[in-house]
Design an enzyme around this catalytic site. Structure first.
Site, mmCIF file in Angstrom:
data_model
loop_
_atom_site.group_PDB
_atom_site.id
_atom_site.type_symbol
_atom_site.label_atom_id
_atom_site.label_comp_id
_atom_site.label_asym_id
_atom_site.label_seq_id
_atom_site.Cartn_x
_atom_site.Cartn_y
_atom_site.Cartn_z
ATOM 1 N N MET A 30 6.030 -106.038 84.278
ATOM 2 C CA MET A 30 6.933 -105.146 83.407
ATOM 3 C C MET A 30 8.251 -105.849 83.248
ATOM 4 O O MET A 30 9.232 -105.323 82.871
ATOM 5 C CB MET A 30 7.147 -103.717 84.090
ATOM 6 C CG MET A 30 5.826 -102.739 84.163
ATOM 7 S SD MET A 30 6.115 -101.191 84.191
ATOM 8 C CE MET A 30 6.957 -101.357 85.796
ATOM 9 N N GLY A 31 8.064 -107.149 83.485
ATOM 10 C CA GLY A 31 9.197 -108.053 83.128
ATOM 11 C C GLY A 31 10.366 -107.881 84.100
ATOM 12 O O GLY A 31 10.123 -107.457 85.512
ATOM 13 N N ALA A 32 11.537 -108.237 83.916
ATOM 14 C CA ALA A 32 12.986 -108.719 84.798
ATOM 15 C C ALA A 32 12.324 -109.520 86.027
ATOM 16 O O ALA A 32 12.306 -109.062 87.130
ATOM 17 C CB ALA A 32 13.217 -107.411 85.222
ATOM 18 N N GLY A 36 8.587 -112.920 93.241
ATOM 19 C CA GLY A 36 7.419 -112.270 93.258
ATOM 20 C C GLY A 36 6.474 -112.528 92.182
ATOM 21 O O GLY A 36 5.187 -112.631 92.475
ATOM 22 N N HIS A 37 6.841 -112.180 90.928
ATOM 23 C CA HIS A 37 5.865 -112.356 89.882
ATOM 24 C C HIS A 37 5.529 -113.989 89.464
ATOM 25 O O HIS A 37 4.412 -114.211 89.267
ATOM 26 C CB HIS A 37 6.971 -111.905 88.571
ATOM 27 C CG HIS A 37 7.198 -110.427 88.515
ATOM 28 N ND1 HIS A 37 8.592 -110.138 88.634
ATOM 29 C CD2 HIS A 37 6.670 -109.394 88.294
ATOM 30 C CE1 HIS A 37 8.730 -109.001 88.395
ATOM 31 N NE2 HIS A 37 7.519 -108.229 88.441
ATOM 32 N N GLN A 148 0.734 -107.698 96.535
ATOM 33 C CA GLN A 148 0.427 -106.661 97.682
ATOM 34 C C GLN A 148 1.685 -105.805 97.857
ATOM 35 O O GLN A 148 1.676 -104.819 98.823
ATOM 36 C CB GLN A 148 0.085 -107.451 98.805
ATOM 37 C CG GLN A 148 -1.318 -108.056 98.742
ATOM 38 C CD GLN A 148 -1.582 -108.704 100.239
ATOM 39 O OE1 GLN A 148 -0.793 -109.069 100.874
ATOM 40 N NE2 GLN A 148 -3.007 -109.093 100.169
ATOM 41 N N GLN A 153 -1.596 -99.764 94.439
ATOM 42 C CA GLN A 153 -1.923 -100.156 93.016
ATOM 43 C C GLN A 153 -3.135 -101.034 93.180
ATOM 44 O O GLN A 153 -4.029 -101.135 92.172
ATOM 45 C CB GLN A 153 -0.780 -101.007 92.500
ATOM 46 C CG GLN A 153 -0.920 -101.246 91.014
ATOM 47 C CD GLN A 153 0.080 -101.859 90.164
ATOM 48 O OE1 GLN A 153 0.924 -101.056 89.620
ATOM 49 N NE2 GLN A 153 0.374 -103.030 90.520
ATOM 50 N N ILE A 176 6.688 -111.216 98.410
ATOM 51 C CA ILE A 176 7.789 -112.041 98.442
ATOM 52 C C ILE A 176 8.906 -111.296 98.632
ATOM 53 O O ILE A 176 9.436 -110.487 97.933
ATOM 54 C CB ILE A 176 7.745 -113.027 97.123
ATOM 55 C CG1 ILE A 176 6.551 -113.771 96.616
ATOM 56 C CG2 ILE A 176 8.786 -113.999 97.292
ATOM 57 C CD1 ILE A 176 6.087 -114.936 97.822
ATOM 58 N N SER A 186 12.262 -105.807 90.553
ATOM 59 C CA SER A 186 13.053 -105.768 89.348
ATOM 60 C C SER A 186 14.026 -104.641 89.534
ATOM 61 O O SER A 186 15.280 -104.707 88.984
ATOM 62 C CB SER A 186 12.219 -105.504 88.217
ATOM 63 O OG SER A 186 10.914 -106.429 88.097
HETATM 64 P P1 AMP Z 1 5.969 -105.123 88.158
HETATM 65 O O1 AMP Z 1 6.797 -105.913 87.038
HETATM 66 O O2 AMP Z 1 6.839 -104.413 89.186
HETATM 67 O O3 AMP Z 1 4.928 -104.098 87.714
HETATM 68 O O4 AMP Z 1 5.116 -106.212 89.030
HETATM 69 C C1 AMP Z 1 4.200 -106.950 88.407
HETATM 70 C C2 AMP Z 1 3.337 -107.491 89.402
HETATM 71 O O5 AMP Z 1 4.140 -108.246 90.460
HETATM 72 C C3 AMP Z 1 2.521 -106.390 90.267
HETATM 73 O O6 AMP Z 1 1.327 -107.049 90.705
HETATM 74 C C4 AMP Z 1 3.530 -106.372 91.627
HETATM 75 O O7 AMP Z 1 2.840 -105.831 92.765
HETATM 76 C C5 AMP Z 1 3.844 -107.972 91.673
HETATM 77 N N1 AMP Z 1 5.036 -107.942 92.533
HETATM 78 C C6 AMP Z 1 6.282 -107.337 92.268
HETATM 79 N N2 AMP Z 1 7.201 -107.586 93.345
HETATM 80 C C7 AMP Z 1 6.544 -108.398 94.238
HETATM 81 C C8 AMP Z 1 6.645 -109.105 95.303
HETATM 82 N N3 AMP Z 1 8.147 -108.950 95.732
HETATM 83 N N4 AMP Z 1 6.066 -109.879 95.933
HETATM 84 C C9 AMP Z 1 4.792 -110.060 95.398
HETATM 85 N N5 AMP Z 1 4.078 -109.579 94.258
HETATM 86 C C10 AMP Z 1 5.165 -108.742 93.477
#
Ligand code: AMP
Length: 282
Positions: A30-32, A36-37, A148, A153, A176, A186
């Site tokens: 979802m950006g930002a 981790g991404h 994870q 999810q 991360i 984000s």
């Molecule tokens: P989101 O943009 O928050 O929907 O996350 C997109 C993907 O990045 C999802 O699969 C999240 O689980 C993963 N993600 C978000 N934050 C982290 C993080 N800190 N460490 C590892 N994966 C992450």
């Protein structure tokens, strides 16, 4: 890096890649973006010649309109981070492109979604499953990469893939964290200075709970101790703390030998909702 904004454009791109014999990896976000991404993009790049990252703040997975409105959106900064991480195409569609008509299909993941995020955010996993299914159809990846950090999810998406026979593999990558233990998110951008200073408590609570699980402290007691610790920090409001089977996600009343335990928590901190989890091997 190609920038694609239409479903047809993404389908044509991925079709060409497949015909050229390339392996296609998909990283839905979802950006930002944060490290981790980018870790997911790097993992995809290590396995696949084509790495498609999607950036779409998916309205159907938000059960709170204010959370959707305030969700950080920084498209230029995101695009600048993706190419150096190994992304070959960015898919950034509009809401109208993803949802040309309102969806009526409903997913029910049974016991998997009656707990934790599913129980506390009604409709959330329906929105996740809808958008992930659409992305899988449009990008037709060989592998899709998830974090994870969102443990439930990952379980829901694996169930979706199995139930609908999507011809792809789900790869789950570790959480991360910032140097102080706060899981990258984000939504962390929305924490003000006092909230940011208090935020590592979430990780500390999980670490203490994990130590108790390893010592065999009963699940109810682990849960109560964790919630009491969070409650002592006035900036935090605990939403849930679950001590659950890592596979089924069902709450535990005691431990079973050989079964991993997942500790999941959600809390509000200065108007921002944060989640985190930790797995304890069985
Ligand atoms: P989101 O943009 O928050 O929907 O996350 C997109 C993907 O990045 C999802 O699969 C999240 O689980 C993963 N993600 C978000 N934050 C982290 C993080 N800190 N460490 C590892 N994966 C992450």
């Amino acid at each position: 890096m190609q920038i694609l904004t239409t479903a047809a454009g993404l389908q044509a791109y991925t079709e060409q890649a497949r015909q050229a014999g390339h392996r296609v990896g998909l990283v839905p976000t979802m950006g930002a973006l944060h490290a981790g991404h980018l870790q997911l993009v790097q993992a995809a790049r290590a396995d696949c010649n084509e790495v498609i990252a999607s950036i779409f703040v998916n309205p159907t997975q938000f059960n709170n309109a204010e959370d959707f409105r305030l969700y950080p959106r920084v498209p230029e900064a995101d695009a600048a981070l993706l190419a150096p991480a190994g992304c070959t195409a960015l898919f950034a569609p509009s809401v109208a492109e993803m949802y040309p008509q309102p969806t009526v299909l409903h997913f029910d993941f049974g016991a998997l979604e009656r707990v934790m995020e599913g129980a506390h955010r009604p409709g959330h996993f329906n929105g996740v499953a809808t958008v992930v299914s659409k992305l899988f159809h449009m990008a037709r990846p060989h592998r899709a990469y998830f974090g994870q950090k969102d443990w439930q999810q990952v379980a829901v998406v694996k169930q979706l893939v199995a139930d609908l026979s999507f011809d792809l593999e789900i790869v789950a990558c570790p959480t991360i964290r910032e140097a102080d233990g706060l899981a990258m998110s984000s939504r962390n951008r929305r924490l003000d200075a006092p909230a940011r200073a208090a935020a590592p408590l979430l990780y500390q609570v999980l670490q203490a709970a994990a130590a108790q699980v390893r010592q065999g402290v009963p699940p109810a007691q682990v849960q109560a101790t964790a919630e009491a610790t969070l409650t002592r920090e006035p900036l935090f409001t605990s939403e849930y703390m679950a001590v659950a089977d890592a596979q089924t996600l069902q709450p535990l009343t005691n431990y079973a030998p050989g079964r991993a335990v997942v500790l999941c928590l959600a809390a509000h901190l200065g108007g921002v909702r944060l989640i985190d989890n930790m797995v304890v091997a069985g």
